[in-house]
Scaffold this motif. Structure first.
Motif, PDB file in Angstrom:
ATOM      1  N   LYS A   1       0.857  -1.192   0.000  1.00  0.00           N
ATOM      2  CA  LYS A   1       0.000   0.000   0.000  1.00  0.00           C
ATOM      3  C   LYS A   1       0.890   1.238   0.000  1.00  0.00           C
ATOM      4  CE  LYS A   1      -3.258  -2.967   1.665  1.00  0.00           C
ATOM      5  NZ  LYS A   1      -3.693  -3.960   0.683  1.00  0.00           N
ATOM      6  N   LEU A   2       0.581   2.166  -0.899  1.00  0.00           N
ATOM      7  CA  LEU A   2       1.340   3.415  -0.973  1.00  0.00           C
ATOM      8  C   LEU A   2       0.919   4.350   0.170  1.00  0.00           C
ATOM      9  CD1 LEU A   2       1.248   4.099  -4.829  1.00  0.00           C
ATOM     10  CD2 LEU A   2       2.888   2.740  -3.515  1.00  0.00           C
ATOM     11  N   VAL A   3       1.780   5.331   0.437  1.00  0.00           N
ATOM     12  CA  VAL A   3       1.537   6.252   1.546  1.00  0.00           C
ATOM     13  C   VAL A   3       0.385   7.221   1.214  1.00  0.00           C
ATOM     14  CG1 VAL A   3       2.570   8.104   2.935  1.00  0.00           C
ATOM     15  CG2 VAL A   3       3.898   6.049   2.400  1.00  0.00           C
ATOM     16  N   SER A   4      -0.405   7.489   2.222  1.00  0.00           N
ATOM     17  CA  SER A   4      -1.601   8.327   2.152  1.00  0.00           C
ATOM     18  C   SER A   4      -1.422   9.582   1.279  1.00  0.00           C
ATOM     19  CB  SER A   4      -1.960   8.734   3.584  1.00  0.00           C
ATOM     20  OG  SER A   4      -2.743   9.898   3.593  1.00  0.00           O
ATOM     21  N   CYS A   5      -2.256   9.701   0.263  1.00  0.00           N
ATOM     22  CA  CYS A   5      -2.120  10.805  -0.693  1.00  0.00           C
ATOM     23  C   CYS A   5      -3.387  10.923  -1.541  1.00  0.00           C
ATOM     24  CB  CYS A   5      -0.926  10.500  -1.604  1.00  0.00           C
ATOM     25  SG  CYS A   5      -0.609  11.722  -2.879  1.00  0.00           S
ATOM     26  N   LEU A   6      -3.808  12.150  -1.796  1.00  0.00           N
ATOM     27  CA  LEU A   6      -4.928  12.372  -2.722  1.00  0.00           C
ATOM     28  C   LEU A   6      -4.402  13.059  -3.976  1.00  0.00           C
ATOM     29  CD1 LEU A   6      -7.766  13.931  -0.466  1.00  0.00           C
ATOM     30  CD2 LEU A   6      -7.215  11.517  -0.801  1.00  0.00           C
ATOM     31  N   GLY A   7      -4.936  12.678  -5.114  1.00  0.00           N
ATOM     32  CA  GLY A   7      -4.701  13.400  -6.348  1.00  0.00           C
ATOM     33  C   GLY A   7      -5.960  14.204  -6.643  1.00  0.00           C
ATOM     34  N   LEU A   8      -5.788  15.441  -7.091  1.00  0.00           N
ATOM     35  CA  LEU A   8      -6.936  16.261  -7.494  1.00  0.00           C
ATOM     36  C   LEU A   8      -6.765  16.529  -8.987  1.00  0.00           C
ATOM     37  CD1 LEU A   8      -9.415  18.060  -6.849  1.00  0.00           C
ATOM     38  CD2 LEU A   8      -7.812  19.885  -6.259  1.00  0.00           C
ATOM     39  N   VAL A   9      -7.789  16.181  -9.761  1.00  0.00           N
ATOM     40  CA  VAL A   9      -7.677  16.269 -11.209  1.00  0.00           C
ATOM     41  C   VAL A   9      -8.776  17.169 -11.766  1.00  0.00           C
ATOM     42  CG1 VAL A   9      -7.638  14.924 -13.361  1.00  0.00           C
ATOM     43  CG2 VAL A   9      -6.816  13.881 -11.230  1.00  0.00           C
ATOM     44  N   ASP A  10      -8.410  18.059 -12.680  1.00  0.00           N
ATOM     45  CA  ASP A  10      -9.388  18.866 -13.401  1.00  0.00           C
ATOM     46  C   ASP A  10      -9.194  18.603 -14.893  1.00  0.00           C
ATOM     47  OD1 ASP A  10     -10.968  20.761 -14.637  1.00  0.00           O
ATOM     48  OD2 ASP A  10     -10.622  22.277 -13.099  1.00  0.00           O
TER      49      ASP A  10
ATOM     50  N   LYS B   1      -3.108   7.227 -15.807  1.00  0.00           N
ATOM     51  CA  LYS B   1      -4.525   6.875 -15.680  1.00  0.00           C
ATOM     52  C   LYS B   1      -5.469   8.059 -15.634  1.00  0.00           C
ATOM     53  CE  LYS B   1      -3.718   2.428 -13.579  1.00  0.00           C
ATOM     54  NZ  LYS B   1      -3.795   1.620 -12.376  1.00  0.00           N
ATOM     55  N   HIS B   2      -4.924   9.265 -15.493  1.00  0.00           N
ATOM     56  CA  HIS B   2      -5.826  10.404 -15.307  1.00  0.00           C
ATOM     57  C   HIS B   2      -5.592  11.539 -16.291  1.00  0.00           C
ATOM     58  CE1 HIS B   2      -7.513   8.612 -11.676  1.00  0.00           C
ATOM     59  NE2 HIS B   2      -6.292   8.172 -11.453  1.00  0.00           N
ATOM     60  N   LEU B   3      -4.398  12.111 -16.264  1.00  0.00           N
ATOM     61  CA  LEU B   3      -4.158  13.281 -17.111  1.00  0.00           C
ATOM     62  C   LEU B   3      -2.680  13.423 -17.439  1.00  0.00           C
ATOM     63  CD1 LEU B   3      -5.233  16.031 -18.306  1.00  0.00           C
ATOM     64  CD2 LEU B   3      -4.706  17.030 -16.069  1.00  0.00           C
ATOM     65  N   ASP B   4      -2.381  13.393 -18.737  1.00  0.00           N
ATOM     66  CA  ASP B   4      -1.008  13.659 -19.178  1.00  0.00           C
ATOM     67  C   ASP B   4      -1.017  15.033 -19.840  1.00  0.00           C
ATOM     68  OD1 ASP B   4       1.529  13.709 -20.107  1.00  0.00           O
ATOM     69  OD2 ASP B   4       1.383  11.902 -21.361  1.00  0.00           O
ATOM     70  N   ASN B   5      -0.668  16.049 -19.059  1.00  0.00           N
ATOM     71  CA  ASN B   5      -0.715  17.419 -19.581  1.00  0.00           C
ATOM     72  C   ASN B   5       0.693  17.971 -19.820  1.00  0.00           C
ATOM     73  OD1 ASN B   5       0.134  17.758 -16.968  1.00  0.00           O
ATOM     74  ND2 ASN B   5      -1.385  19.285 -16.395  1.00  0.00           N
ATOM     75  N   GLY B   6       1.665  17.058 -19.875  1.00  0.00           N
ATOM     76  CA  GLY B   6       3.031  17.483 -20.142  1.00  0.00           C
ATOM     77  C   GLY B   6       3.769  17.991 -18.915  1.00  0.00           C
TER      78      GLY B   6
ATOM     79  N   GLU C   1      -7.331  20.908 -17.513  1.00  0.00           N
ATOM     80  CA  GLU C   1      -6.141  20.080 -17.730  1.00  0.00           C
ATOM     81  C   GLU C   1      -5.055  20.380 -16.708  1.00  0.00           C
ATOM     82  OE1 GLU C   1      -5.016  20.072 -21.871  1.00  0.00           O
ATOM     83  OE2 GLU C   1      -6.732  18.772 -22.285  1.00  0.00           O
ATOM     84  N   GLN C   2      -5.454  20.251 -15.441  1.00  0.00           N
ATOM     85  CA  GLN C   2      -4.506  20.463 -14.336  1.00  0.00           C
ATOM     86  C   GLN C   2      -4.654  19.344 -13.315  1.00  0.00           C
ATOM     87  OE1 GLN C   2      -6.201  24.484 -13.627  1.00  0.00           O
ATOM     88  NE2 GLN C   2      -4.075  25.080 -13.269  1.00  0.00           N
ATOM     89  N   LYS C   3      -3.584  19.130 -12.551  1.00  0.00           N
ATOM     90  CA  LYS C   3      -3.621  18.093 -11.507  1.00  0.00           C
ATOM     91  C   LYS C   3      -2.725  18.496 -10.348  1.00  0.00           C
ATOM     92  CE  LYS C   3      -0.200  15.712 -14.323  1.00  0.00           C
ATOM     93  NZ  LYS C   3       0.221  14.527 -15.073  1.00  0.00           N
TER      94      LYS C   3
END
Ligand code: ZN
Ligand code: ZN
Ligand code: ZN
Length: 322
Positions: free
Chosen positions: A73-82, A107-112, A86-88
């Protein structure tokens, strides 16, 4: 003549069919686009600072991993995606930041960009040491926005190796103020909320994350609910999802004085919310599990009993629309 008419009819039907298939597939894509919100939170990790398995642990908790019965299990973390802007963003820079930013990209957003910004809760190892990967020895980042409270800002500016990230402009520290809204864009608002915790190097905050339709509360670390000036029951009622500290399941879980490392036990949180409605309980997603908390394991019967009471468990890969 008849043959010509039939041929025309066939051509017409084929044409109509092609057109409607095209229309159908366009409609489907449109529905798929609409079926998921433009802004959402994704769970990138659920473990306490030291991860799961934890270093040198020979107890049954981590044996389950080495025996192949439980996943890392990875360490506690949230990703926020728009997806619209096109931001994360990340909530906490964990020791697993390499994997977590890669998951966001794949899996979510490749915005460079590796990330558009990082919000830090506090200076304990699971929450900020991932920043080292932005430095000269790794990414060599350029002005990556890192949102911090004042003590945290000062700590990073004045202590190596973090001060080098600031000096070389790998990161750009952005000051946050307690209980003050920061608008990330037209759709997303972030509010840091001070919480009581062992604040050796920095203060500690949780975050309220608000989208256009829904909102979330993220408190991965807090000493005890009753030490907080705010009422956690009221705070949970204000939001749609509450990702709350579940470091330890119950007292006596560690062979050391647990009053020195206070956290709300899972059993204390469930008791506190005992008389609340099922809708309120359903909003709570436990996160930040120590390796010794039996409910970190997917196959834990205790996990089922807590879920039967109406509470939930954050899981890597789960997404929450905002
Ligand atoms: Zn922690
Ligand atoms: Zn263990
Ligand atoms: Zn902590």
């Amino acid at each position: 003549m008849k043959v010509f008419q039939i041929a025309c009819l066939i051509c017409f039907l084929v044409f109509m069919n092609c057109d409607s298939t095209k229309e159908n597939s366009e409609m489907k894509t449109e529905i798929n686009k609409k079926s998921f919100a433009n802004q959402y939170i994704t769970i990138l990790g659920i473990a306490q600072d030291a991860g799961y398995p934890q270093i040198n642990c020979e107890k049954t908790c981590c044996k389950a991993y080495y025996d192949g019965d439980e996943a890392k299990k990875l360490v506690s973390c949230l990703g926020l995606v728009d997806l619209k802007s096109e931001q994360k963003w990340l909530f906490d820079a964990t020791p697993d930041i390499v994997e977590q930013t890669q998951i966001l990209k794949d899996k979510h957003l490749d915005n460079g960009k590796v990330i558009d910004g990082v919000f830090l809760t506090h200076a304990h190892i699971g929450h900020y040491t991932g920043l080292m990967n932005f430095g000269r020895e790794a990414l060599g980042g350029k002005d990556i926005p890192v949102y911090v409270m004042s003590r945290m800002k000062n700590y990073l500016k004045t202590n190596g190796p973090w001060s080098q990230l600031v000096a070389l402009n790998n990161i750009e520290l952005k000051a946050l103020e307690n209980d003050s809204i920061l608008a990330l864009n037209a759709a997303l608002k972030i509010t840091p909320l001070l919480v009581p915790h062992r604040d050796e190097y920095s203060e500690t905050v949780g975050y309220r994350i608000e989208g256009k339709d829904k909102s979330a509360l993220f408190i991965p670390d807090i000493d005890k609910w009753n030490k907080w000036e705010r009422n956690i029951i009221e705070e949970v009622k204000k939001v749609d999802y509450a990702f709350l500290d579940a470091s330890f399941f119950r007292d006596g879980e560690l062979n050391r004085d647990m009053s020195k490392i206070p956290h709300p036990f899972t059993t204390e949180t469930t008791t506190l919310f005992e008389n609340e409605s099922i809708e309120t309980k359903n909003k709570i997603y436990f996160i930040h599990f120590n390796h010794t908390n039996p409910t970190i394991q997917n196959h834990s019967p205790l996990r089922d009993s807590i879920q039967n009471l109406g509470f939930r468990f954050a899981k890597e890969g789960d997404n929450f629309e905002l």
